[in-house]
Design an enzyme around this catalytic site. Structure first.
Site, short mmCIF file in Angstrom:
data_model
loop_
_atom_site.label_atom_id
_atom_site.label_comp_id
_atom_site.label_asym_id
_atom_site.label_seq_id
_atom_site.Cartn_x
_atom_site.Cartn_y
_atom_site.Cartn_z
N GLY A 16 -108.52 -41.25 28.61
CA GLY A 16 -109.59 -40.43 29.18
C GLY A 16 -109.84 -40.66 30.66
O GLY A 16 -110.96 -40.46 31.14
N MET A 94 -103.56 -34.70 22.75
CA MET A 94 -102.14 -34.69 22.39
C MET A 94 -101.87 -33.93 21.08
O MET A 94 -101.33 -34.47 20.12
CB MET A 94 -101.63 -36.14 22.27
CG MET A 94 -101.75 -36.93 23.56
SD MET A 94 -100.87 -36.15 24.93
CE MET A 94 -99.20 -36.61 24.50
N LEU A 97 -101.81 -26.64 19.93
CA LEU A 97 -102.90 -25.82 19.39
C LEU A 97 -102.34 -24.55 18.75
O LEU A 97 -101.36 -23.97 19.24
CB LEU A 97 -103.88 -25.48 20.50
CG LEU A 97 -104.62 -26.71 21.04
CD1 LEU A 97 -105.21 -26.43 22.42
CD2 LEU A 97 -105.71 -27.15 20.07
N ASN A 111 -105.62 -26.97 30.89
CA ASN A 111 -104.87 -28.19 30.57
C ASN A 111 -104.32 -28.78 31.85
O ASN A 111 -104.15 -28.06 32.85
CB ASN A 111 -103.72 -27.86 29.62
CG ASN A 111 -102.97 -29.10 29.16
OD1 ASN A 111 -103.59 -30.15 28.90
ND2 ASN A 111 -101.67 -29.02 29.05
N HIS A 113 -100.97 -31.03 33.01
CA HIS A 113 -99.66 -31.47 32.51
C HIS A 113 -98.97 -32.28 33.61
O HIS A 113 -98.93 -31.84 34.77
CB HIS A 113 -98.82 -30.25 32.13
CG HIS A 113 -97.49 -30.63 31.56
ND1 HIS A 113 -97.35 -31.11 30.27
CD2 HIS A 113 -96.25 -30.64 32.09
CE1 HIS A 113 -96.07 -31.39 30.04
NE2 HIS A 113 -95.39 -31.11 31.14
C1 GRF Z 1 -102.26 -37.37 31.66
O1 GRF Z 1 -101.07 -37.78 32.24
C2 GRF Z 1 -102.23 -35.88 31.47
O2 GRF Z 1 -101.50 -35.21 32.42
C3 GRF Z 1 -101.56 -35.74 30.14
O3 GRF Z 1 -102.01 -36.83 29.37
C4 GRF Z 1 -102.42 -37.87 30.24
C5 GRF Z 1 -103.84 -38.17 29.89
O4 GRF Z 1 -104.32 -39.30 30.54
N1 GRF Z 1 -101.84 -34.46 29.57
P1 GRF Z 1 -105.86 -39.68 30.42
O5 GRF Z 1 -106.18 -39.80 28.93
O6 GRF Z 1 -106.66 -38.62 31.09
O7 GRF Z 1 -105.97 -41.01 31.10
#
Ligand code: GRF
Length: 223
Positions: A16, A94, A97, A111, A113
């Protein structure tokens, strides 16, 4: 600043840190958006602690307790709608959907990525960038559509790949930039500068021909 802040629900599965960047933005500059709830599909996600520390209601909705993707997504959607958010932000959520979920939240589902989309959709993006000997890598903020990591990209951070990089160092560099561009994109949405109309991205009322791209250099040797 709009009179009523944009109400946001954030979905997480892990650390997070992007959620934290959003919390920091709304704390430091109280303003155009307000996180109403955080939902995790994992009970041990550290992001839940971050939400609690910020006095944001946090809930766990475990996918393990549902029979199939549609059933889970229906429950998730019901839980989200209790907060009637203007925007749902996926921050390291993760899960793939369902079509039904994505359609329900069309135009209000963002989102982030960790790659320069359309490059490296899916997992292991940093490894793939290193294997391809890319000199530049990065992250993308995009609206979610039915195509996995395929929706319109609004904002990107480009970061250099160093010859000494490994997956971990590159991931860390990209992540620090994610923490800049994600709150920025949410703020633009809250200010009604950025939106998705049908399948067209608009920035300041004008169609976007491509994403806004921010170039970052290394700030120090450990960065
Ligand atoms: C990040 O690298 C984001 O791009 C990907 O998952 C990771 C999440 O990291 N979708 P966090 O939980 O916000 O630290």
């Amino acid at each position: 600043m709009p009179a009523t802040p944009l109400s946001v629900v954030v979905l997480i599965s892990g650390s997070g840190s992007n959620l934290q960047a959003l919390i920091d933005q709304q704390t430091v500059t109280p303003g155009p958006f307000s996180i109403k709830a955080v939902i995790s599909n994992k009970a041990d996600a550290y992001g839940l602690e971050r939400a609690k520390k910020a006095a944001i209601p946090a809930k766990v909705l475990s996918h393990a307790e549902f029979d199939g993707r549609e059933a889970y997504d229906t429950a998730l959607s019901d839980l989200i709608e209790e907060h009637q958010p203007d925007l749902v932000v996926l921050a390291g959520f993760m899960r793939i959907l369902s079509k039904q979920f994505v359609q329900e939240f069309h135009g209000r589902l963002l989102n982030i990525h960790p790659s320069l989309l359309p490059k490296y959709k899916g997992l292991h993006t940093h490894k793939r960038a290193l294997e391809a000997a890319d000199q530049v890598h990065g992250a993308s903020v995009h609206f979610v559509t039915e195509e996995l990591d395929g929706g319109p990209v609004a904002l990107q951070a480009r970061v250099p790949v160093e010859p000494s990089d490994n997956e971990e160092s590159l991931a860390a560099r990209v992540l620090t930039r994610e923490h800049i561009i994600y709150p920025m994109a949410v703020k633009w949405m809250a200010e009604k500068r950025l939106c998705l109309e049908d399948h067209q991205l608009l920035l300041n009322g004008k169609p976007m021909k491509g994403p806004i791209v921010l170039e970052f250099q290394r700030e120090n040797p450990s960065d």
